[in-house]
Design a protein around this motif. Structure first.
Motif, short mmCIF file in Angstrom:
data_model
loop_
_atom_site.label_atom_id
_atom_site.label_comp_id
_atom_site.label_asym_id
_atom_site.label_seq_id
_atom_site.Cartn_x
_atom_site.Cartn_y
_atom_site.Cartn_z
N ASP A 172 0.86 -1.18 0.00
CA ASP A 172 0.00 0.00 0.00
C ASP A 172 0.90 1.23 0.00
O ASP A 172 1.56 1.52 1.00
CB ASP A 172 -0.90 0.00 1.23
N GLU A 174 0.42 4.21 0.41
CA GLU A 174 0.05 5.25 1.37
C GLU A 174 0.26 4.81 2.82
O GLU A 174 0.03 5.59 3.74
CB GLU A 174 -1.41 5.67 1.17
N LYS A 179 5.86 4.36 3.09
CA LYS A 179 6.46 5.69 3.06
C LYS A 179 7.84 5.69 3.70
O LYS A 179 8.77 6.35 3.22
CB LYS A 179 5.54 6.69 3.77
#
Length: 245
Positions: A172, A174, A179
């Motif tokens: 994912d 996000e 990140k």
């Protein structure tokens, strides 16, 4: 290959080697779905035990420019786990729903093929139960709806004092884990094996060390006697003479 891959991201620049992740993992899992985590003669001369998470500590560099590195390691939940195809009974398997690699104790015969095929040494053999065990990413905790949502994380993540461990779906873009990998040059352990480990590490950031020669010797070393310690004179008043009792 699963569209979702849960994993840990460990920041080596933040880890202080406190072993809180080790003890919290042991405490949660020894009485949970994946337990027990057997200990044999823990206080004897040759202690043995099952741990899902271990911290390796070593020193690198040349004195005086040295640094201590703490390297936590557990099952990396590889996207191409070599431990799965070698299992003769199908006890080792990878879940399609979240990419977690698990062991079915009812099918495991303790042949240790999986431990021999794992290049990371992440498998643990329970001598009492006669089965192979490993990190489960606390699968019995992260899906437990009776636990508050913000606490549905592996025990090691919740226990880490400096927040060196991040948990999430690395597929994912996000997610906090993705990140962290993307923004901090996260890397996989031994990618040349082609196992595509899901767990990632964030590298240590080098910091310049400026040392002066006088800093290499502690001025306040309690074992260093500059001179003979002073002694009270025989005529000095005693505590009994100065007190009211």
């Amino acid at each position: 290959m699963s569209d979702k891959q849960l994993a840990l991201v460990i920041d080596l620049n933040v880890c202080v080697g406190c072993h809180a992740c080790v003890t919290s993992c042991k405490e949660w899992n020894t009485s949970g779905w994946a337990g027990p985590l057997t200990d044999l003669s823990p206080y004897g001369g040759d202690p043995k035990g099952v741990f899902f998470n271990r911290v390796q500590t070593f020193e690198c560099g040349t004195f005086p420019n040295t640094e201590t590195v703490h390297f936590p390691k557990s099952c990396l939940h590889c996207e191409e786990p070599p431990c799965v195809p070698v299992c003769p009974t199908g006890a080792s398997y990878k879940r399609d729903s979240d990419g977690i690699v698990l062991v079915d104790y009812d099918k495991c015969i303790g042949c240790k093929y999986c431990s021999w095929s794992c290049p990371y040494g992440a498998r643990e053999f329970d001598e009492v139960q006669g089965v192979m065990k490993k990190c489960t990413l606390c699968v019995d905790r992260i899906y437990d709806t009776s636990i508050p949502e913000d606490r549905r994380k592996p025990a090691c993540v919740l226990a880490c004092p400096p927040s060196a461990r991040i948990f999430g779906d690395i597929k994912d873009p996000e997610s906090e884990a993705s990140k962290a990998i993307r923004e901090n040059a996260g890397f996989q352990l031994m990618p040349e094996w082609g196992t595509q480990p899901a767990n990632h590490y964030l590298p240590r950031r080098k910091t310049a060390m400026r040392l002066h020669e006088d800093e290499l010797v502690r001025a306040d070393n309690p074992l260093k006697l500059e001179a003979e310690l002073p002694k009270p004179a025989f005529s000095s008043p005693t505590v009994d003479e100065m007190s009211s009792w």
